[in-house]
Design a protein around this motif. Structure first.
Motif, PDB file in Angstrom:
ATOM      1  N   GLN A 178      -3.347   9.531  -3.090  1.00  0.00           N
ATOM      2  CA  GLN A 178      -3.048   9.125  -1.745  1.00  0.00           C
ATOM      3  C   GLN A 178      -2.827   7.720  -1.777  1.00  0.00           C
ATOM      4  O   GLN A 178      -3.790   6.829  -2.392  1.00  0.00           O
ATOM      5  CB  GLN A 178      -3.873   9.789  -0.772  1.00  0.00           C
ATOM      6  CG  GLN A 178      -3.655  11.294  -0.704  1.00  0.00           C
ATOM      7  CD  GLN A 178      -2.422  11.679  -0.622  1.00  0.00           C
ATOM      8  OE1 GLN A 178      -1.612  11.576   0.558  1.00  0.00           O
ATOM      9  NE2 GLN A 178      -1.759  12.973  -1.275  1.00  0.00           N
ATOM     10  N   PRO A 179      -1.888   7.011  -0.946  1.00  0.00           N
ATOM     11  CA  PRO A 179      -1.973   5.810  -0.761  1.00  0.00           C
ATOM     12  C   PRO A 179      -3.211   4.994  -0.078  1.00  0.00           C
ATOM     13  O   PRO A 179      -4.096   5.762   0.873  1.00  0.00           O
ATOM     14  CB  PRO A 179      -0.977   5.511   0.119  1.00  0.00           C
ATOM     15  CG  PRO A 179      -0.664   6.761   0.954  1.00  0.00           C
ATOM     16  CD  PRO A 179      -0.856   7.856  -0.043  1.00  0.00           C
ATOM     17  N   ARG A 223       0.693  -1.053   0.179  1.00  0.00           N
ATOM     18  CA  ARG A 223      -0.019   0.099   0.204  1.00  0.00           C
ATOM     19  C   ARG A 223       0.934   1.245  -0.061  1.00  0.00           C
ATOM     20  O   ARG A 223       0.448   2.299  -0.488  1.00  0.00           O
ATOM     21  CB  ARG A 223      -0.868   0.133   1.220  1.00  0.00           C
ATOM     22  CG  ARG A 223      -2.065  -1.151   1.130  1.00  0.00           C
ATOM     23  CD  ARG A 223      -3.099  -0.811   2.280  1.00  0.00           C
ATOM     24  NE  ARG A 223      -2.532  -0.892   3.567  1.00  0.00           N
ATOM     25  CZ  ARG A 223      -2.354   0.095   4.464  1.00  0.00           C
ATOM     26  NH1 ARG A 223      -2.513   1.434   3.909  1.00  0.00           N
ATOM     27  NH2 ARG A 223      -1.906  -0.103   5.712  1.00  0.00           N
ATOM     28  N   HIS A 224       2.031   1.095   0.702  1.00  0.00           N
ATOM     29  CA  HIS A 224       2.902   2.350   0.687  1.00  0.00           C
ATOM     30  C   HIS A 224       4.000   2.481  -0.148  1.00  0.00           C
ATOM     31  O   HIS A 224       5.057   3.184  -0.088  1.00  0.00           O
ATOM     32  CB  HIS A 224       3.332   2.745   2.284  1.00  0.00           C
ATOM     33  CG  HIS A 224       2.407   2.649   3.386  1.00  0.00           C
ATOM     34  ND1 HIS A 224       2.417   2.565   4.580  1.00  0.00           N
ATOM     35  CD2 HIS A 224       1.060   3.230   3.008  1.00  0.00           C
ATOM     36  CE1 HIS A 224       1.322   2.968   5.254  1.00  0.00           C
ATOM     37  NE2 HIS A 224       0.575   3.172   4.297  1.00  0.00           N
ATOM     38  N   SER A 251       0.562   9.502  -9.414  1.00  0.00           N
ATOM     39  CA  SER A 251       1.009   9.993  -8.073  1.00  0.00           C
ATOM     40  C   SER A 251       2.261   9.300  -7.717  1.00  0.00           C
ATOM     41  O   SER A 251       2.793   8.298  -8.497  1.00  0.00           O
ATOM     42  CB  SER A 251      -0.129   8.747  -7.301  1.00  0.00           C
ATOM     43  OG  SER A 251       0.456   8.633  -5.934  1.00  0.00           O
ATOM     44  N   GLU A 252       2.953   9.389  -6.659  1.00  0.00           N
ATOM     45  CA  GLU A 252       4.145   8.971  -6.337  1.00  0.00           C
ATOM     46  C   GLU A 252       4.186   7.559  -5.713  1.00  0.00           C
ATOM     47  O   GLU A 252       4.888   6.995  -5.478  1.00  0.00           O
ATOM     48  CB  GLU A 252       4.739   9.834  -5.252  1.00  0.00           C
ATOM     49  CG  GLU A 252       4.176   9.953  -3.888  1.00  0.00           C
ATOM     50  CD  GLU A 252       4.868  10.490  -2.785  1.00  0.00           C
ATOM     51  OE1 GLU A 252       5.980  10.185  -2.555  1.00  0.00           O
ATOM     52  OE2 GLU A 252       4.356  11.539  -2.176  1.00  0.00           O
ATOM     53  N   TYR A 253       2.761   7.140  -5.339  1.00  0.00           N
ATOM     54  CA  TYR A 253       2.678   5.811  -4.896  1.00  0.00           C
ATOM     55  C   TYR A 253       2.040   4.729  -6.096  1.00  0.00           C
ATOM     56  O   TYR A 253       1.246   5.334  -6.737  1.00  0.00           O
ATOM     57  CB  TYR A 253       1.584   5.851  -3.976  1.00  0.00           C
ATOM     58  CG  TYR A 253       1.913   6.441  -2.470  1.00  0.00           C
ATOM     59  CD1 TYR A 253       2.698   5.826  -1.600  1.00  0.00           C
ATOM     60  CD2 TYR A 253       1.589   7.870  -2.308  1.00  0.00           C
ATOM     61  CE1 TYR A 253       3.109   6.633  -0.407  1.00  0.00           C
ATOM     62  CE2 TYR A 253       1.897   8.520  -1.317  1.00  0.00           C
ATOM     63  CZ  TYR A 253       2.832   8.044  -0.197  1.00  0.00           C
ATOM     64  OH  TYR A 253       3.271   8.786   0.854  1.00  0.00           O
ATOM     65  N   ARG A 255       6.311   3.070  -2.877  1.00  0.00           N
ATOM     66  CA  ARG A 255       6.664   4.306  -3.845  1.00  0.00           C
ATOM     67  C   ARG A 255       7.228   3.943  -4.981  1.00  0.00           C
ATOM     68  O   ARG A 255       8.151   2.966  -5.367  1.00  0.00           O
ATOM     69  CB  ARG A 255       7.266   5.500  -3.181  1.00  0.00           C
ATOM     70  CG  ARG A 255       6.441   6.410  -2.369  1.00  0.00           C
ATOM     71  CD  ARG A 255       7.405   7.218  -1.309  1.00  0.00           C
ATOM     72  NE  ARG A 255       6.777   8.081  -0.705  1.00  0.00           N
ATOM     73  CZ  ARG A 255       6.539   7.772   0.552  1.00  0.00           C
ATOM     74  NH1 ARG A 255       6.715   6.790   1.373  1.00  0.00           N
ATOM     75  NH2 ARG A 255       5.862   8.858   1.207  1.00  0.00           N
ATOM     76  N   TRP A 256       6.788   4.682  -6.251  1.00  0.00           N
ATOM     77  CA  TRP A 256       7.543   4.459  -7.471  1.00  0.00           C
ATOM     78  C   TRP A 256       9.174   4.671  -7.507  1.00  0.00           C
ATOM     79  O   TRP A 256       9.832   4.070  -8.011  1.00  0.00           O
ATOM     80  CB  TRP A 256       7.216   5.303  -8.510  1.00  0.00           C
ATOM     81  CG  TRP A 256       5.826   5.014  -9.103  1.00  0.00           C
ATOM     82  CD1 TRP A 256       4.666   5.577  -9.027  1.00  0.00           C
ATOM     83  CD2 TRP A 256       5.429   3.823  -9.977  1.00  0.00           C
ATOM     84  NE1 TRP A 256       3.619   4.854  -9.451  1.00  0.00           N
ATOM     85  CE2 TRP A 256       3.942   3.719 -10.104  1.00  0.00           C
ATOM     86  CE3 TRP A 256       6.424   2.556 -10.249  1.00  0.00           C
ATOM     87  CZ2 TRP A 256       3.342   2.695 -10.726  1.00  0.00           C
ATOM     88  CZ3 TRP A 256       5.459   1.677 -11.073  1.00  0.00           C
ATOM     89  CH2 TRP A 256       4.305   1.595 -11.234  1.00  0.00           C
ATOM     90  N   HIS A 311      -2.763   3.899  -5.109  1.00  0.00           N
ATOM     91  CA  HIS A 311      -3.608   5.004  -4.776  1.00  0.00           C
ATOM     92  C   HIS A 311      -4.733   5.242  -4.909  1.00  0.00           C
ATOM     93  O   HIS A 311      -5.125   4.397  -5.764  1.00  0.00           O
ATOM     94  CB  HIS A 311      -2.689   6.223  -5.356  1.00  0.00           C
ATOM     95  CG  HIS A 311      -2.675   6.267  -6.808  1.00  0.00           C
ATOM     96  ND1 HIS A 311      -1.781   5.525  -7.533  1.00  0.00           N
ATOM     97  CD2 HIS A 311      -3.551   6.714  -7.716  1.00  0.00           C
ATOM     98  CE1 HIS A 311      -2.140   5.446  -8.955  1.00  0.00           C
ATOM     99  NE2 HIS A 311      -3.095   6.401  -8.928  1.00  0.00           N
TER     100      HIS A 311
END
Length: 369
Positions: free
Chosen positions: A285-286, A224-225, A275-277, A227-228, A280
């Motif tokens: 957001q995650p 879930r958390h 997203s950076e996640y 990041r790319w 998301h």
């Protein structure tokens, strides 16, 4: 560390000092230096923060010393826990503060703790064990700080919860996965009922989530958390640092980006907003634990498996059990699961991989009597 005695007046409140362009207060309960504010924020801000910190340790005649000490303990220790667990850890502490609001720490004995645990979580062994562990650590801290003489939790016997043995079969896993993205409903068209397919708006992202949980053998929190920035295409690996052990063992693992995982990443990039996640929501957001849990539960229901005890956490156990059945040894699985203890890995497998006996017997012959 004790506050130094000032050689000359600086116009500051008692036990407040300037250090590194900031105002600091030496707390009276444990002599810890508490940062109040930056000097640039002014004296008014410093005084407001000082009052805030003092309120935390003020003695309220309507309450006992225990809740005040629990608050100090929580303030000092909450930063040691991962973000994914901190809220739950704080919630447990608030339960203790509420239940013992009028108790002094000297009054709390093993009987009081046993009553508190049994009355609230008597049938919920996992929660009972977790709360017992929280209180035991608190009282150990209190003993070291000389607020208590003994740790009464040591006298309270706790029954460990049963080992979870749930294994998601391949058929059920794929059925739930498919149901996450699509479901079938009946619609009457020209007087004739027809089966229609409907797409679940969040289904594609949830399928990516489930696929990564399985293909990487990682905890759902790590997925879930994710990041790319952790996806290193140059080295061909995903950098995982498990949040559960980030503050303790710090076990980490680099997972190879094999074609099946690369394909999942390609799907993820085409879904929703930037997203950076990797996983998301529509805001970038995650996804929360609750959102993933609810989506999994709805997928089970649409797949007709709502009566099965499968949870999101069982995906990881299935992945590691399947890997063991494919011939990977415990050393490889320990690295895959980022387990500091080999016994933890063995527990994952043994509780779900039922052994088959090789013993074969025939009924005894009367000629051998």
């Amino acid at each position: 560390m004790r506050g130094r005695r000032r050689k000359q007046a600086e116009g500051l409140p008692n036990r407040v000092y300037k250090r590194s362009n900031s105002f600091w207060w030496v707390r009276t309960t444990d002599q810890k230096w508490i940062k109040l504010s930056r000097e640039a924020e002014g004296e008014t801000r410093m005084l407001a923060r000082l009052a805030e910190e003092k309120r935390k340790i003020e003695v309220d005649v309507s309450t006992g010393s225990l809740p005040r000490l629990v608050q100090i303990y929580m303030t000092d220790h909450q930063a040691r826990y991962a973000d994914s667990f901190r809220k739950e850890w704080i919630r447990r502490g608030e339960c203790v503060r509420t239940a013992f609001a009028h108790w002094d720490i000297e009054q709390v004995d093993a009987g009081a703790i046993d009553d508190f645990l049994r009355q609230n979580w008597g049938e919920k062994l996992s929660s009972l064990q977790a709360m017992h562990g929280w209180m035991s650590k608190f009282f150990s801290w209190a003993v070291v700080r000389r607020y208590a003489i003994v740790n009464p939790c040591r006298e309270v016997s706790i029954t460990k919860p049963k080992i979870r043995r749930v294994y998601i079969t391949d058929h059920d896993f794929m059925a739930i996965r498919q149901a996450l993205g699509m479901y079938v409903y009946t619609k009457r068209v020209n007087g004739v009922e027809k089966s229609m397919n409907a797409t679940v708006p969040t289904g594609a992202m949830m399928q990516v989530f489930v696929d990564l949980c399985y293909l990487t053998c990682q905890r759902s929190t790590e997925i879930r958390h994710l990041r790319w920035s952790q996806v290193d295409y140059r080295k061909g690996v995903i950098h995982f640092v498990p949040s559960k052990t980030a503050s303790s063992t710090g076990e980490a693992v680099d997972w190879p980006i094999i074609p099946s995982i690369a394909s999942v990443f390609d799907r993820a990039k085409s879904i929703g907003v930037h997203s950076e996640y990797v996983i998301h929501d529509h805001h970038g957001q995650p996804k929360t634990d609750a959102a993933c849990r609810d989506a999994w539960r709805d997928g089970k229901r649409r797949a007709g498996l709502e009566d099965r005890p499968y949870t999101v956490k069982d995906i990881r156990a299935k992945a590691m059990t399947d890997a063991k059945r494919q011939g990977y040894d415990l050393d490889a699985l320990q690295i895959a699961g980022a387990h500091a203890d080999r016994a933890t890995t063995a527990g994952y497998i043994k509780s779900r991989d039922i052994p088959v006996s090789t013993v074969k017997l025939d009924l005894p012959s009367t000629s051998n009597a």
